[in-house]
Design a protein around this motif. Sequence first.
Motif, PDB file in Angstrom:
ATOM      1  N   UNK A  27       0.624  -1.222  -0.020  1.00 30.51           N
ATOM      2  CA  UNK A  27      -0.054   0.116  -0.039  1.00 30.51           C
ATOM      3  C   UNK A  27       0.861   1.053   0.090  1.00 30.51           C
ATOM      4  N   UNK A  28       1.910   1.342   0.876  1.00 33.43           N
ATOM      5  CA  UNK A  28       3.013   2.461   1.055  1.00 33.43           C
ATOM      6  C   UNK A  28       3.584   2.639  -0.487  1.00 33.43           C
ATOM      7  N   UNK A  29       4.026   1.666  -1.285  1.00 37.60           N
ATOM      8  CA  UNK A  29       4.543   1.779  -2.429  1.00 37.60           C
ATOM      9  C   UNK A  29       3.554   2.392  -3.437  1.00 37.60           C
ATOM     10  N   UNK A  30       2.359   1.753  -3.422  1.00 39.68           N
ATOM     11  CA  UNK A  30       1.437   2.317  -4.239  1.00 39.68           C
ATOM     12  C   UNK A  30       1.084   3.659  -4.175  1.00 39.68           C
ATOM     13  N   UNK A  31       1.206   4.181  -2.714  1.00 38.10           N
ATOM     14  CA  UNK A  31       0.718   5.475  -2.517  1.00 38.10           C
ATOM     15  C   UNK A  31       1.813   6.452  -2.939  1.00 38.10           C
ATOM     16  N   UNK A  32       3.015   5.947  -2.628  1.00 33.82           N
ATOM     17  CA  UNK A  32       4.247   6.603  -3.150  1.00 33.82           C
ATOM     18  C   UNK A  32       4.492   6.889  -4.637  1.00 33.82           C
ATOM     19  N   UNK A  33       3.879   5.920  -5.261  1.00 38.06           N
ATOM     20  CA  UNK A  33       4.273   5.832  -6.644  1.00 38.06           C
ATOM     21  C   UNK A  33       3.229   6.943  -7.382  1.00 38.06           C
ATOM     22  N   UNK A  34       2.052   6.977  -6.796  1.00 37.95           N
ATOM     23  CA  UNK A  34       1.364   8.006  -7.345  1.00 37.95           C
ATOM     24  C   UNK A  34       1.699   9.298  -7.527  1.00 37.95           C
ATOM     25  N   UNK A  35       2.928   9.587  -6.791  1.00 37.58           N
ATOM     26  CA  UNK A  35       3.605  10.978  -6.651  1.00 37.58           C
ATOM     27  C   UNK A  35       4.921  11.056  -7.211  1.00 37.58           C
ATOM     28  N   UNK A  36       5.319  10.161  -7.716  1.00 33.71           N
ATOM     29  CA  UNK A  36       6.639   9.939  -8.002  1.00 33.71           C
ATOM     30  C   UNK A  36       6.975   9.553  -9.478  1.00 33.71           C
ATOM     31  N   UNK A  38       9.754   7.648 -10.177  1.00 31.17           N
ATOM     32  CA  UNK A  38      10.657   6.885  -9.785  1.00 31.17           C
ATOM     33  C   UNK A  38       9.827   5.527  -9.451  1.00 31.17           C
ATOM     34  N   UNK A  39      10.361   4.444  -9.774  1.00 34.19           N
ATOM     35  CA  UNK A  39      10.019   3.110  -9.246  1.00 34.19           C
ATOM     36  C   UNK A  39      10.311   2.930  -7.775  1.00 34.19           C
ATOM     37  N   UNK A  40       9.059   2.538  -7.214  1.00 39.92           N
ATOM     38  CA  UNK A  40       9.043   2.287  -5.777  1.00 39.92           C
ATOM     39  C   UNK A  40       9.515   0.617  -5.424  1.00 39.92           C
ATOM     40  N   UNK A  41      10.434   0.438  -4.728  1.00 42.57           N
ATOM     41  CA  UNK A  41      10.966  -0.984  -4.382  1.00 42.57           C
ATOM     42  C   UNK A  41      10.382  -1.414  -3.213  1.00 42.57           C
ATOM     43  N   UNK A  42      10.053  -2.558  -3.057  1.00 41.65           N
ATOM     44  CA  UNK A  42       9.753  -3.273  -1.651  1.00 41.65           C
ATOM     45  C   UNK A  42      10.885  -4.241  -1.370  1.00 41.65           C
ATOM     46  N   UNK A  43      11.341  -4.059  -0.288  1.00 44.49           N
ATOM     47  CA  UNK A  43      12.593  -4.885  -0.112  1.00 44.49           C
ATOM     48  C   UNK A  43      12.192  -5.696   1.456  1.00 44.49           C
ATOM     49  N   UNK A  44      12.818  -6.814   1.334  1.00 45.90           N
ATOM     50  CA  UNK A  44      12.914  -7.539   2.574  1.00 45.90           C
ATOM     51  C   UNK A  44      13.778  -7.179   3.350  1.00 45.90           C
ATOM     52  N   UNK A  45      13.333  -6.907   4.758  1.00 46.72           N
ATOM     53  CA  UNK A  45      14.246  -6.244   5.724  1.00 46.72           C
ATOM     54  C   UNK A  45      14.318  -7.338   7.078  1.00 46.72           C
ATOM     55  N   UNK A  46      15.359  -7.742   7.352  1.00 54.54           N
ATOM     56  CA  UNK A  46      15.328  -8.945   8.476  1.00 54.54           C
ATOM     57  C   UNK A  46      14.755  -8.481   9.680  1.00 54.54           C
ATOM     58  N   UNK A  48      12.826  -5.381  10.296  1.00 53.92           N
ATOM     59  CA  UNK A  48      11.411  -4.698  10.237  1.00 53.92           C
ATOM     60  C   UNK A  48      10.261  -5.484   9.355  1.00 53.92           C
ATOM     61  N   UNK A  49      10.803  -6.225   8.572  1.00 58.88           N
ATOM     62  CA  UNK A  49       9.780  -7.010   7.870  1.00 58.88           C
ATOM     63  C   UNK A  49      10.005  -6.399   6.471  1.00 58.88           C
ATOM     64  N   UNK A  50       9.375  -5.399   6.007  1.00 61.01           N
ATOM     65  CA  UNK A  50       9.481  -4.854   4.684  1.00 61.01           C
ATOM     66  C   UNK A  50      10.013  -3.453   4.632  1.00 61.01           C
ATOM     67  N   UNK A  51      10.611  -2.944   3.598  1.00 58.38           N
ATOM     68  CA  UNK A  51      10.889  -1.495   3.395  1.00 58.38           C
ATOM     69  C   UNK A  51      10.764  -1.136   1.990  1.00 58.38           C
ATOM     70  N   UNK A  52      10.160   0.293   2.017  1.00 54.67           N
ATOM     71  CA  UNK A  52       9.904   0.587   0.726  1.00 54.67           C
ATOM     72  C   UNK A  52      11.075   1.905   0.459  1.00 54.67           C
ATOM     73  N   UNK A  53      11.663   1.617  -0.607  1.00 50.67           N
ATOM     74  CA  UNK A  53      12.542   2.788  -1.305  1.00 50.67           C
ATOM     75  C   UNK A  53      12.216   3.048  -2.511  1.00 50.67           C
ATOM     76  N   UNK A  54      12.707   4.355  -2.812  1.00 49.38           N
ATOM     77  CA  UNK A  54      12.427   5.098  -3.959  1.00 49.38           C
ATOM     78  C   UNK A  54      13.632   4.969  -4.835  1.00 49.38           C
TER      79      UNK A  54
END
Length: 81
Positions: A27-36, A38-46, A48-54
């Motif tokens: 959801x965060x990646x889709x919300x950020x993508x609407x205003x960017x 750049x591609x929003x990447x969802x990364x696995x983070x040991x 915190x679980x998941x991390x979204x980066x631009x």
Amino acid sequence: MIISADTAQAEVQAAVDHSTAWIAALDQAHARAQHSYFTQYILIDGQRGYLVVDEGDYGALPAELEGRVIDAVCGKLSDEF
């Protein structure tokens, strides 16, 4: 195999927590993508679980981050009209 009710409940709760974290990151990646642009990447983070980066935050994604990408959402802004 015998599993106690507490163990079974803990496994179910862990699966729910994992799904909730994944949906929140998506959801965060889709919300950020609407205003960017750049591609929003969802990364696995040991930790915190998941991390979204631009992609714009880092230029080309560094190799150590590339290996942790599990999904991507394309940016929705465009200069081409």
